[in-house]
Design a protein around this motif. Structure first.
Motif, PDB file in Angstrom:
ATOM      1  N   LYS A 168       0.829  -1.214   0.000  1.00 16.37           N
ATOM      2  CA  LYS A 168       0.000   0.000   0.000  1.00 16.37           C
ATOM      3  C   LYS A 168       0.862   1.262   0.000  1.00 16.37           C
ATOM      4  CE  LYS A 168      -2.688  -0.644   3.602  1.00 16.37           C
ATOM      5  NZ  LYS A 168      -3.808  -0.424   4.555  1.00 16.37           N
ATOM      6  N   LYS A 169       1.928   1.240   0.792  1.00 12.46           N
ATOM      7  CA  LYS A 169       2.733   2.451   0.952  1.00 12.46           C
ATOM      8  C   LYS A 169       3.518   2.798  -0.310  1.00 12.46           C
ATOM      9  CE  LYS A 169       3.184   2.062   5.964  1.00 12.46           C
ATOM     10  NZ  LYS A 169       4.095   1.806   7.106  1.00 12.46           N
ATOM     11  N   LYS A 170       3.943   1.780  -1.043  1.00 11.69           N
ATOM     12  CA  LYS A 170       4.752   2.050  -2.231  1.00 11.69           C
ATOM     13  C   LYS A 170       4.022   2.918  -3.243  1.00 11.69           C
ATOM     14  CE  LYS A 170       7.574  -0.288  -5.715  1.00 11.69           C
ATOM     15  NZ  LYS A 170       8.113  -1.599  -6.155  1.00 11.69           N
ATOM     16  N   PRO A 171       2.822   2.548  -3.692  1.00  7.30           N
ATOM     17  CA  PRO A 171       2.125   3.441  -4.645  1.00  7.30           C
ATOM     18  C   PRO A 171       1.657   4.742  -4.010  1.00  7.30           C
ATOM     19  CG  PRO A 171       0.730   1.572  -4.047  1.00  7.30           C
ATOM     20  CD  PRO A 171       2.093   1.281  -3.489  1.00  7.30           C
ATOM     21  N   ARG A 201       4.563   7.102  -3.917  1.00  8.74           N
ATOM     22  CA  ARG A 201       4.957   7.546  -5.260  1.00  8.74           C
ATOM     23  C   ARG A 201       3.965   8.539  -5.847  1.00  8.74           C
ATOM     24  NH1 ARG A 201       6.119   3.050  -9.730  1.00  8.74           N
ATOM     25  NH2 ARG A 201       8.075   2.926  -8.561  1.00  8.74           N
ATOM     26  N   TRP A 202       2.674   8.250  -5.701  1.00  9.92           N
ATOM     27  CA  TRP A 202       1.676   9.036  -6.427  1.00  9.92           C
ATOM     28  C   TRP A 202       1.001  10.118  -5.593  1.00  9.92           C
ATOM     29  CZ3 TRP A 202       2.636   8.391 -11.182  1.00  9.92           C
ATOM     30  CH2 TRP A 202       3.017   7.147 -11.695  1.00  9.92           C
ATOM     31  N   ILE A 203       1.029  10.006  -4.276  1.00  9.33           N
ATOM     32  CA  ILE A 203       0.321  10.979  -3.442  1.00  9.33           C
ATOM     33  C   ILE A 203       1.262  11.733  -2.500  1.00  9.33           C
ATOM     34  CG2 ILE A 203      -1.483  11.279  -1.684  1.00  9.33           C
ATOM     35  CD1 ILE A 203      -2.930   8.900  -2.907  1.00  9.33           C
ATOM     36  N   GLU A 204       2.015  11.008  -1.673  1.00  6.94           N
ATOM     37  CA  GLU A 204       2.809  11.668  -0.633  1.00  6.94           C
ATOM     38  C   GLU A 204       4.066  12.336  -1.154  1.00  6.94           C
ATOM     39  OE1 GLU A 204       1.182  12.348   2.025  1.00  6.94           O
ATOM     40  OE2 GLU A 204       1.529  10.646   3.370  1.00  6.94           O
ATOM     41  N   SER A 205       4.542  11.915  -2.316  1.00  6.82           N
ATOM     42  CA  SER A 205       5.807  12.459  -2.826  1.00  6.82           C
ATOM     43  C   SER A 205       5.752  13.967  -2.998  1.00  6.82           C
ATOM     44  CB  SER A 205       6.173  11.789  -4.160  1.00  6.82           C
ATOM     45  OG  SER A 205       5.142  11.977  -5.113  1.00  6.82           O
ATOM     46  N   SER A 206       4.647  14.495  -3.528  1.00  9.43           N
ATOM     47  CA  SER A 206       4.541  15.945  -3.732  1.00  9.43           C
ATOM     48  C   SER A 206       4.590  16.695  -2.409  1.00  9.43           C
ATOM     49  CB  SER A 206       3.238  16.289  -4.465  1.00  9.43           C
ATOM     50  OG  SER A 206       3.260  15.796  -5.779  1.00  9.43           O
ATOM     51  N   ALA A 207       3.930  16.144  -1.387  1.00  7.33           N
ATOM     52  CA  ALA A 207       3.947  16.788  -0.075  1.00  7.33           C
ATOM     53  C   ALA A 207       5.361  16.849   0.481  1.00  7.33           C
ATOM     54  CB  ALA A 207       3.029  16.038   0.887  1.00  7.33           C
ATOM     55  N   LEU A 208       6.107  15.764   0.352  1.00 11.36           N
ATOM     56  CA  LEU A 208       7.468  15.706   0.897  1.00 11.36           C
ATOM     57  C   LEU A 208       8.429  16.595   0.112  1.00 11.36           C
ATOM     58  CD1 LEU A 208       7.650  11.858   1.549  1.00 11.36           C
ATOM     59  CD2 LEU A 208       7.549  13.644   3.299  1.00 11.36           C
ATOM     60  N   GLN A 209       8.372  16.531  -1.185  1.00  9.89           N
ATOM     61  CA  GLN A 209       9.306  17.273  -2.030  1.00  9.89           C
ATOM     62  C   GLN A 209       9.122  18.780  -1.923  1.00  9.89           C
ATOM     63  OE1 GLN A 209       8.420  15.615  -5.839  1.00  9.89           O
ATOM     64  NE2 GLN A 209       9.614  13.738  -5.511  1.00  9.89           N
ATOM     65  N   THR A 243      20.723   7.699  -1.404  1.00  3.96           N
ATOM     66  CA  THR A 243      21.120   8.051  -2.756  1.00  3.96           C
ATOM     67  C   THR A 243      19.945   8.010  -3.726  1.00  3.96           C
ATOM     68  OG1 THR A 243      21.726   5.741  -3.140  1.00  3.96           O
ATOM     69  CG2 THR A 243      23.470   7.255  -2.413  1.00  3.96           C
ATOM     70  N   GLU A 244      18.893   7.292  -3.334  1.00  6.71           N
ATOM     71  CA  GLU A 244      17.714   7.304  -4.185  1.00  6.71           C
ATOM     72  C   GLU A 244      16.462   7.282  -3.330  1.00  6.71           C
ATOM     73  OE1 GLU A 244      16.893   2.669  -5.215  1.00  6.71           O
ATOM     74  OE2 GLU A 244      18.411   3.711  -6.404  1.00  6.71           O
ATOM     75  N   ARG A 245      15.390   7.775  -3.889  1.00  2.00           N
ATOM     76  CA  ARG A 245      14.143   7.816  -3.143  1.00  2.00           C
ATOM     77  C   ARG A 245      13.491   6.438  -3.172  1.00  2.00           C
ATOM     78  NH1 ARG A 245      12.347  12.968  -6.584  1.00  2.00           N
ATOM     79  NH2 ARG A 245      13.534  14.578  -5.496  1.00  2.00           N
ATOM     80  N   PRO A 246      13.097   5.897  -2.012  1.00  2.90           N
ATOM     81  CA  PRO A 246      12.377   4.641  -2.029  1.00  2.90           C
ATOM     82  C   PRO A 246      11.040   4.809  -2.736  1.00  2.90           C
ATOM     83  CG  PRO A 246      12.248   5.645   0.143  1.00  2.90           C
ATOM     84  CD  PRO A 246      13.212   6.466  -0.675  1.00  2.90           C
ATOM     85  N   TYR A 247      10.711   3.855  -3.581  1.00  2.00           N
ATOM     86  CA  TYR A 247       9.434   3.832  -4.282  1.00  2.00           C
ATOM     87  C   TYR A 247       9.317   4.933  -5.317  1.00  2.00           C
ATOM     88  CZ  TYR A 247       8.366   1.284   0.045  1.00  2.00           C
ATOM     89  OH  TYR A 247       8.396   0.450   1.131  1.00  2.00           O
TER      90      TYR A 247
END
Length: 408
Positions: free
Chosen positions: A128-131, A134-142, A403-407
């Motif tokens: 559940k956390k992987k998608p 990637r698709w929802i929380e990434s914008s909030a974090l970045q 070095t890379e973002r998970p998911y």
């Protein structure tokens, strides 16, 4: 300064994040920070009162995600009135909605991840956390103005730096109070009189390994016949059933007490009555209950996966072990064997809690970070890579496994 705190709920059953925010908001208000809390009514019968703090509670329509159209409407109409928004937790509608509206209104926001970006946490329900990440929380974090790590361990072990270059480290503050009366707890549970109480206080979750404590108790029960394990905290019904079955299978049912949820006043009294507090978690970004136990002068035994374990070890406030039954049992036996050690650890822990984790001090330092965020500056010593952490060790400028973002 006008600050909006957004948190999924204020339920006492949520534990550390709620306890911490209540204390922090009160301390911020005392410093002159105009603080508003926006949250849902999930598992809350009555809105708490915090002096100097405005609390807005909205109906929760989908409990799991803390989905609240009323809260979203409030945020849309009011976020622009604040200088900064602080968002607590991940994987919730409250986080997604607050971050989205802040971006639209050009209001800086800070996210406190509560350990949810650490490897162990990300591995739980990965499907559940992987998608979602990637698709929802990434914008909030970045797009956050900053991410808040509660310990250097969280900053180093988590993927925070991979998502955002602005990370600051600041412990969670606890509310100071006179020492609790141990008799308050013992009057509720008189069978514990004259026992060596081993206390677990917090949510009974498999990540905190309460099952391991039952196994550790078996390993020390012959040497310490007066040892009694108190499991104080809420627990999911099926997991509680499994814990009780384990205790029964090991012949320990008569030496373990499951109290259920304890209000803060009773919990602090339990810490005063206990011989030792123990938390063998597989991951803990900070450990509010540990800090509260130390504030009550209770020696602690914690795993080396606990965020404040290095500070505990350096202060001589307890023992730090690997998160295994054998290591935990050995540490408990050492502490239970030596009353003078327990007294010394308790004194050291109380000193550590009052100097490093006092909420008034934490609130003042967080205010300085907020000033930096609003002004787009980096003057505070809390910023990762600019100074030292609270236990005196170097804050790393680059993080392990980042070095890379998970998911991504």
């Amino acid at each position: 300064m006008r600050v909006l705190q957004v948190i999924p709920d204020l339920s006492p059953l949520t534990g550390g994040p709620v306890t911490a925010l209540k204390a922090l908001s009160r301390a911020q208000a005392a410093l002159g920070v105009q603080t508003t809390i926006a949250t849902t009514d999930h598992e809350v019968d009555k809105t708490p009162e915090i002096p100097g703090v405005s609390i807005r509670v909205f109906p929760c329509r989908w409990e799991k995600w803390r989905w609240s159209p009323g809260l979203a409407h409030f945020l849309k109409n009011n976020v622009h009135k604040f200088d900064l928004v602080s968002i607590d937790s991940l994987w919730r509608h409250t986080t997604h909605e607050a971050a989205k509206i802040c971006r639209a209104d050009g209001i800086p926001y800070v996210i406190k991840a509560n350990g949810m970006l650490e490897p162990w946490s990300l591995a739980q329900k990965n499907w559940k956390k992987k998608p979602y990440l990637r698709w929802i929380e990434s914008s909030a974090l970045q797009n956050a103005a900053a991410l808040h790590a509660a310990s250097e361990m969280e900053a180093v072990n988590s993927s925070m730096k991979a998502w955002n270059s602005s990370v600051f480290i600041l412990p969670i503050g606890i509310q100071g109070a006179p020492l609790a009366d141990p008799d308050l707890f013992l009057r509720l549970f008189p069978e514990l009189a004259d026992r060596q109480v081993i206390l677990f206080w917090g949510r009974l979750h498999y990540g905190k390994q309460p099952n391991l404590l039952i196994e550790a108790l078996q390993l020390i029960s012959v040497r310490h016949p007066q040892a009694f394990l108190v499991m104080a905290g809420p627990c999911e019904v099926n997991y509680l059933r499994r814990l009780k079955a384990l205790a029964h299978d090991l012949g320990l049912s008569a030496k373990i007490l499951f109290t259920g949820f304890l209000p803060p006043r009773i919990g602090r009294s339990a810490c005063r009555a206990a011989s030792v507090f123990v938390l063998p978690s597989l991951q803990e970004s900070f450990g509010v209950a540990i800090a509260e136990a130390m504030a009550e002068g209770c020696p602690v035994v914690v795993s080396n996966r606990v965020g404040i374990a290095p500070a505990i070890d350096a202060a001589g406030a307890g023992l730090v072990t690997s998160p295994t039954a054998e290591a935990t049992a050995a540490a408990l036996s050492i502490v239970l064997d030596d009353v003078f050690m327990r007294t010394r650890m308790g004194q050291n822990g109380r000193r550590l809690a009052s100097t490093e984790f006092a909420v008034e001090q934490i609130a003042a330092r967080l205010r300085d970070v907020y000033v930096d965020v609003i002004a787009s500056e980096r003057r505070s010593s809390c910023w990762l890579g600019t100074s030292t952490s609270d236990d005196g060790s170097s804050v790393l400028g680059s993080l392990q496994n980042s070095t890379e973002r998970p998911y991504s």
